[in-house]
Design an enzyme around this catalytic site. Structure first.
Site, PDB file in Angstrom:
ATOM      1  N   SER A  47       0.818  -1.213   0.000  1.00 51.59           N
ATOM      2  CA  SER A  47       0.000   0.000   0.000  1.00 51.59           C
ATOM      3  C   SER A  47       0.853   1.265   0.000  1.00 51.59           C
ATOM      4  CB  SER A  47      -0.937   0.021   1.212  1.00 51.59           C
ATOM      5  OG  SER A  47      -1.900  -1.000   1.124  1.00 51.59           O
ATOM      6  N   GLY A 245      -4.225  -2.139  -0.942  1.00 51.13           N
ATOM      7  CA  GLY A 245      -3.412  -1.824  -2.109  1.00 51.13           C
ATOM      8  C   GLY A 245      -3.132  -0.333  -2.207  1.00 51.13           C
ATOM      9  N   GLY A 247      -2.350   3.574  -4.304  1.00 52.22           N
ATOM     10  CA  GLY A 247      -2.773   4.435  -5.403  1.00 52.22           C
ATOM     11  C   GLY A 247      -4.225   4.864  -5.359  1.00 52.22           C
ATOM     12  N   CYS A 272      -9.512  -1.798   3.135  1.00 51.69           N
ATOM     13  CA  CYS A 272      -8.645  -0.749   2.591  1.00 51.69           C
ATOM     14  C   CYS A 272      -8.955  -0.481   1.111  1.00 51.69           C
ATOM     15  CB  CYS A 272      -7.184  -1.119   2.824  1.00 51.69           C
ATOM     16  SG  CYS A 272      -6.039   0.270   2.659  1.00 51.69           S
ATOM     17  N   GLN A 276     -12.555   0.417  -1.020  1.00 51.28           N
ATOM     18  CA  GLN A 276     -12.761   1.482  -1.999  1.00 51.28           C
ATOM     19  C   GLN A 276     -13.204   0.932  -3.357  1.00 51.28           C
ATOM     20  OE1 GLN A 276      -8.860   3.189  -1.713  1.00 51.28           O
ATOM     21  NE2 GLN A 276      -9.248   4.067   0.316  1.00 51.28           N
ATOM     22  N   ASN A 314      -3.755   2.470   6.728  1.00 53.78           N
ATOM     23  CA  ASN A 314      -2.779   2.986   5.775  1.00 53.78           C
ATOM     24  C   ASN A 314      -3.495   3.293   4.469  1.00 53.78           C
ATOM     25  OD1 ASN A 314      -0.662   3.593   4.083  1.00 53.78           O
ATOM     26  ND2 ASN A 314       0.014   1.480   3.856  1.00 53.78           N
ATOM     27  N   GLY A 316      -4.750   6.842   1.696  1.00 48.22           N
ATOM     28  CA  GLY A 316      -4.807   8.272   1.405  1.00 48.22           C
ATOM     29  C   GLY A 316      -6.075   8.693   0.697  1.00 48.22           C
ATOM     30  N   HIS A 357      -7.123  -2.059   8.489  1.00 49.12           N
ATOM     31  CA  HIS A 357      -6.449  -3.352   8.343  1.00 49.12           C
ATOM     32  C   HIS A 357      -6.723  -4.220   9.572  1.00 49.12           C
ATOM     33  CE1 HIS A 357      -3.282  -2.372   5.059  1.00 49.12           C
ATOM     34  NE2 HIS A 357      -4.242  -1.472   5.019  1.00 49.12           N
ATOM     35  N   GLU A 359      -6.023  -7.220  10.156  1.00 45.77           N
ATOM     36  CA  GLU A 359      -4.980  -8.201  10.482  1.00 45.77           C
ATOM     37  C   GLU A 359      -3.950  -7.636  11.441  1.00 45.77           C
ATOM     38  OE1 GLU A 359      -2.419  -5.734   8.197  1.00 45.77           O
ATOM     39  OE2 GLU A 359      -4.534  -6.205   7.989  1.00 45.77           O
TER      40      GLU A 359
END
Length: 383
Positions: A47, A245, A247, A272, A276, A314, A316, A357, A359
């Protein structure tokens, strides 16, 4: 060490420090992570592809690097920014120091900077393009390289980190064992009496996520992000999983369409980037956050139960609450810091996702119950 190394931002701000790792110049998006530990997992999290990460913890590298904890085959960050590189490593599991590890993989690092000032700058100005150089380069050239970098918005980084071909993750279960100190029952789990086959889309997945799925009763069949719906159906899965992942999720249109067609047939869990992608598959949209959520201390509230969890995050980008409500999706969780969407579920189908996340690698294990919830959902759907 490389003396007089620099970190230059697109707005012309320059920080000077001591370089370590590889002697090179790189560009990427500047971001910060507030985790107190877990720098090896941060470095190897796909990520972070395309990003130069600043750690807010004051000393990094003190417990070294080992070959059991990486989340992918190599470091994924473009560069690493820290306050102080530990002069020694002290841990019984350590096999290598951070400096040589980054040098081996061609990643530059810089220490001796005021990481608090960098973090405050990014919180105020938002995400910025930057250039990190441990080589001979002028300040003017470093700033220009930062300004000319393409940026994350509109870039498909998922295609750069996904697997090349389908495979079954850890079929013998040798990698997916529960870590515990000898003589203790730390992290003991109830035995699984029935196993399900999950088709997991690798959008830039961390190994720890597949390990948790394996431990919670799933046989994990991994597919590239561009896999077709027919290819997934061929393995006759019981359910789907959408990984994390890097981007901009809005440009991964091939995954939007595939997921849209598959969720009508299989129970689905996304995290994550997967969250999206599911947002877009439902017909809603995502947007770029000012500086993102990165660290192991993000508070999330489930608006249906009132439960608050501290989570590892994590990302953006985030899902638009208004867009989700427009298409009939149900928002189940919100971030208590900025009230952005952290969890959703489909109003009619056995489909749900979270922005964080569960995990917890690194981070708290508050959200590990989501894997049990997914197992129960699949079991109920099968019944």
């Amino acid at each position: 060490m490389y003396e007089s190394s620099i970190l230059a931002f697109e707005d012309g701000t320059v920080f000077r420090g001591r370089g370590f790792g590889a002697e090179t110049t790189t560009v990427g998006e500047a971001c910060f992570n507030t985790s107190m530990t877990g720098y090896q997992e941060v470095l190897t999290d796909p990520s972070y592809h395309g990003q130069i990460v600043t750690m807010t913890a004051s000393q990094i590298g003190n417990y070294g690097i080992n070959l059991e904890d990486p989340e992918s085959s190599h470091p994924q960050v473009k560069g690493f920014v820290i306050r102080e590189l530990s002069p020694c490593i002290s841990n019984w599991r350590s096999q290598q120091d951070l400096d040589s590890y980054l040098a081996e993989h061609g990643i530059p690092g810089i220490e001796g900077l005021d990481t608090r000032a960098i973090t405050k700058k990014l919180r105020m100005a938002g995400a910025l393009k930057c250039c990190l150089s441990t080589a001979e380069i002028s300040v003017e050239e470093a700033v220009e390289r930062a300004r000319s970098w393409e940026g994350l918005v509109g870039s498909d980084y998922v295609s750069k980190v996904t697997c090349d071909a389908p495979y079954e993750f850890d079929p013998e279960g040798e990698e997916s064992t529960v870590f515990s100190v000898p003589g203790t029952s730390l992290n003991a789990m109830e035995p699984i009496t029935q196993r399900f086959k999950v088709a997991a889309f690798d959008l830039g997945a961390k190994k720890s996520i597949f390990k948790r799925l394996k431990l919670h009763g799933f046989d994990v069949h991994v597919f590239p992000a561009n896999a077709s719906a027919d290819a997934v159906k061929e393995v006759k899965p019981d359910c789907l999983f959408l990984s994390n992942g890097p981007g901009d999720p809005s440009v991964v249109s091939y995954a939007h369409q595939t997921v849209k067609s598959l969720i009508e047939h299989y129970p689905t869990f996304g995290i994550c980037m997967g969250h999206q992608i599911l947002t877009h598959a439902m017909g809603a949209k995502t947007f770029k956050l000012k500086f993102g959520h990165r660290g192991g201390n993000q508070p999330v509230k489930n608006v249906e139960t009132g439960r608050v969890s501290i989570t590892s995050q994590n990302h953006g980008f985030a899902s638009s609450k208004e867009e989700l409500e427009r298409v009939g999706a149900i928002v189940t969780e919100i971030n208590l810091n900025d009230e952005t969407v952290e969890g959703i579920r489909h109003k009619d189908l056995p489909v749900f996702s979270v922005q964080y996340h569960p995990e917890a690698a690194p981070g708290p294990s508050d959200a590990d119950a989501l894997f049990r919830d997914f197992y129960s959902l699949v079991k109920e759907h099968r019944g």
